[in-house]
Structure formats: C-alpha cells, structure tokens
Enzyme design. Structure first.
Site, PDB file in Angstrom:
ATOM      1  N   LEU A  77     -11.170   4.690   6.956  1.00 52.90           N
ATOM      2  CA  LEU A  77     -11.702   4.597   5.599  1.00 52.90           C
ATOM      3  C   LEU A  77     -11.408   3.252   4.956  1.00 52.90           C
ATOM      4  CD1 LEU A  77     -10.706   8.142   4.247  1.00 52.90           C
ATOM      5  CD2 LEU A  77     -12.965   7.392   5.027  1.00 52.90           C
ATOM      6  N   GLY A  78     -10.328   2.634   5.383  1.00 51.93           N
ATOM      7  CA  GLY A  78      -9.965   1.346   4.797  1.00 51.93           C
ATOM      8  C   GLY A  78      -8.666   0.831   5.387  1.00 51.93           C
ATOM      9  N   PHE A  94      -0.438  -2.335   3.518  1.00 49.87           N
ATOM     10  CA  PHE A  94       0.611  -1.413   3.917  1.00 49.87           C
ATOM     11  C   PHE A  94       0.209  -0.515   5.081  1.00 49.87           C
ATOM     12  CE2 PHE A  94       0.781  -1.758  -0.837  1.00 49.87           C
ATOM     13  CZ  PHE A  94       1.656  -2.821  -0.833  1.00 49.87           C
ATOM     14  N   VAL A 150      -6.064   3.615   6.579  1.00 48.90           N
ATOM     15  CA  VAL A 150      -6.341   4.964   6.099  1.00 48.90           C
ATOM     16  C   VAL A 150      -7.477   5.555   6.920  1.00 48.90           C
ATOM     17  CG1 VAL A 150      -6.965   6.387   4.112  1.00 48.90           C
ATOM     18  CG2 VAL A 150      -5.637   4.300   3.775  1.00 48.90           C
ATOM     19  N   LYS A 152      -2.848   8.044   5.704  1.00 52.74           N
ATOM     20  CA  LYS A 152      -2.428   6.640   5.698  1.00 52.74           C
ATOM     21  C   LYS A 152      -1.378   6.432   6.785  1.00 52.74           C
ATOM     22  CE  LYS A 152      -1.914   4.201   1.908  1.00 52.74           C
ATOM     23  NZ  LYS A 152      -2.741   3.007   2.156  1.00 52.74           N
ATOM     24  N   ASP A 154       1.141  -2.648  -7.520  1.00 50.01           N
ATOM     25  CA  ASP A 154      -0.067  -3.062  -6.799  1.00 50.01           C
ATOM     26  C   ASP A 154      -1.305  -2.358  -7.354  1.00 50.01           C
ATOM     27  OD1 ASP A 154      -1.440  -4.548  -4.898  1.00 50.01           O
ATOM     28  OD2 ASP A 154      -1.263  -3.001  -3.358  1.00 50.01           O
TER      29      ASP A 154
END
Length: 365
Positions: free
Chosen positions: A70-71, A75, A78, A92, A187
């Site tokens: 998804l992305g 860090f 996902v 994640k 963030d």
C-alpha cells in the site's frame, strides 16, 4: 430375474460406497478447514492492551506473503491484508528497530490503549524473532496526500478540507493533552493522515516516536529536508516538545489550504517559498489567493481566513508563541478568536536569496 437383481444390488453397493467415501472426504476437508481456521482465529490477546498477538505465519497468510504493498515510508512498508471473516487490515512491516521483544511489546501496549475517532486503530502486532509488525485498521480512501496532490483523484471541496483539518487537530490534541503521558507524533503530514470510507481523517503512525526512541530524530531528519515541516528548534538540534508537533501541523495546514507541497518552489512575484508568501498574504488580509487551483476560489472566506491565521500562529519561531493543539481545535471550531499573527522570521533563514531580498519590507508589515 435373479441375475438382474444381483446386478442392481452390485450397482447400489458401488454407488453407496462412492457416496460414503465422498461424504467422508467432505467431512474430512471441512474438519481440516475448521482446524486451520481455528488455529488462525485463536490468537493470543495481550491482557494489558487488548491487542492481538499475531505470529509471522498468520500475518504472511493474511497478506498473501506480503503481496500487495500500500505504501512505503521512512519507518517501513505497509501491506494490505485480510483476516478471517473478510476483515481488511493494513500491516506495517517496521525496519530494524534494534530493540528487544520485551521493550517492543511494552511500548506497543501503550499505543494500543490509545483510542480516538481521529486516530487509526491498532488491532495487534507481531514480535517474532527479528520481525516487528503492526496490524492496523484498513483505511479505504488512503492518505490525504493522495487526494491533495494527485490531479487524478477526486477533488476535495473546501468543507471537506476544513473538516479534515479539524479532525486531524482533534487527534493530535488527544495525543498531547488527553493521554496519561503526552505523546509527540513528530511526523504529522498529509501522508500520515488517512481517510476512512466516509472521508473521516485519522492520524497514523502516532506511536512511531515512542517505538523508535533515540533513533527517531536521526531517522526523521535523514528522511526529510530542513524546510518541509521541521520546526526551527528541531533543525537547531534542541529538544523536541509537543510544540514541535504544532509547528508541523501548521505547515500541513498550509498544504491542506493550498493543495501544494510546501517544499515545492513557487512563482508568486518575488516569492519562491509558499509559507512565506502565505504569511505575508495573511498579514495583508488577502487569503483567497492561497487556495489551490483545484478549489478555484470556492471556499468559505471566514473559514479560510481563520485557517490561514491559525496555520501562521502554529509556525511561529518561538514555541511559547504557538498555540496548544487544544486551542487550535477551539479556534477551528470558531469558539476562540484568532488575531493576525506576525510573520515568522525563521522561515527566511532556510530559503533562497529570492525570498530573503525583501526581508526589510516583511518585518515592517
């Protein structure tokens, strides 16, 4: 006749035998499926936080071996997943945090107990070997970033933008002021504000600062340049406080208003850095020019002026001059007045000479 009866009996016997075997196979398959499903469903639940403790095997099954990404951020990555019962989740996979399982579990427990309508809900985690995985609720409409900055996405009308700004502020106010321990996000940006099926905003990655501990500041600074969102004290190497979050929120609010990223250069007369241009226009009372091209000036003037003033108060140089997030919420709700803020001087220290040239004029406004 005898031979025919004998033949029919044999046929019946064969048919019954085949049916019986098939029935046994079917029962066996059902029992096998139920046993596997039971193994998957009966997950351990952490008694302190109520979070589900997944095994790495269970998560690999849910994500089909991490098939659909998804992305990806600073860090980790996902992935989309499906739990038994067709529950969609986002998994994640964190990068190596360099911390033990006990410490990770303790910190995830703290995050798991946080629940707010404007925070992405954490369902569970995996801490198996070196694996560190977090299982979140799935957000159907993706990130705010994908809607703000993508020409192909559905246009976010002003009312929706204002609602997203308010919901995000409420989520941060909860982290700062309503939790047992103040949690600094560090963030907050359009990429970390996710939208559910009803386009309700939910703050994601709100526990990363706690999980990453000492490495967080270094990781974040490496991940992003100086002028995108970071507060002056962060760039100067001073301790980070909740007021640094307020600064970052103010920068993001400018992006929500304008539909453009702050780090992108602009061509607005003598200005090349949008936050300075916005601060000057707010000071002059000319805010309609700050709306993005996709809004085409279609915005509530009073709300727009209020949002622009709030954003510029949030990005003030001195932490004491920035409002608390709870005050930001009340200002957005219209229950607190918002005066015209001064132009932040520190913005000029991190931009090109084009914006520094008219500094005398800016300070005299």
């Amino acid at each position: 006749m005898g031979n025919q009866e004998n033949s029919n009996s044999k046929i019946e016997f064969v048919v019954l035998t085949v049916v019986g075997v098939l029935a046994l196979l079917l029962v066996g398959l059902v029992l096998l499926w139920r046993s596997k499903r039971k193994l998957f469903v009966e997950r351990l639940v952490d008694s302190n936080s109520g979070l589900t403790v997944f095994s790495n095997t269970q998560i690999k099954k849910a994500t089909r071996n991490f098939l659909e990404k998804l992305g990806e951020g600073g860090f980790g990555c996902v992935f989309k997943g499906t739990l038994p019962g067709s529950s969609m989740v986002a998994v994640k996979m964190l990068k190596d945090l360099g911390q033990g399982e006990k410490q990770f579990r303790a910190e995830v427990q703290t995050i798991g107990m946080l629940q707010h309508i404007n925070l992405v809900r954490l369902f569970g985690f995996c801490a198996e070997g070196s694996k560190r995985l977090l299982v979140y609720e799935y957000m159907e409409n993706g990130s705010l970033s994908s809607h703000l900055f993508s020409k192909s996405s559905v246009k976010l009308i002003w009312e929706l933008r204002y609602s997203i700004a308010l919901g995000t502020a409420r989520g941060l106010a909860y982290l700062h002021e309503e939790c047992k321990d103040c949690i600094i996000h560090c963030d907050i940006k359009p990429d970390n504000v996710l939208l559910d099926a009803d386009l309700c905003p939910k703050v994601a990655d709100f526990g990363m600062a706690k999980l990453l501990c000492r490495d967080f500041s270094r990781a974040l600074t490496t991940m992003r340049g100086a002028i995108g969102y970071l507060a002056p004290e962060w760039i100067s190497g001073l301790p980070i406080t909740h007021k640094s979050d307020v600064y970052i929120y103010g920068m993001m609010l400018l992006e929500i208003i304008s539909g453009r990223r702050n780090v992108e250069k602009i061509k607005e007369g003598k200005f090349t850095y949008f936050p300075i241009f916005a601060a000057v226009k707010v000071n002059e009372g000319d805010v309609m020019c700050l709306t993005g091209y996709r809004l085409e000036g279609d915005a509530d003037v009073e709300q727009l002026s209020r949002a622009c003033r709030i954003a510029c108060w949030c990005i003030q140089d001195a932490e004491d001059h920035r409002p608390m997030m709870g005050h930001v919420v009340r200002m957005l709700e219209g229950v607190m007045d918002v005066e015209v803020p001064p132009i932040p001087r520190s913005l000029l220290n991190f931009v090109g000479m084009e914006d520094c040239t008219p500094s005398t004029d800016l300070y005299s406004l």
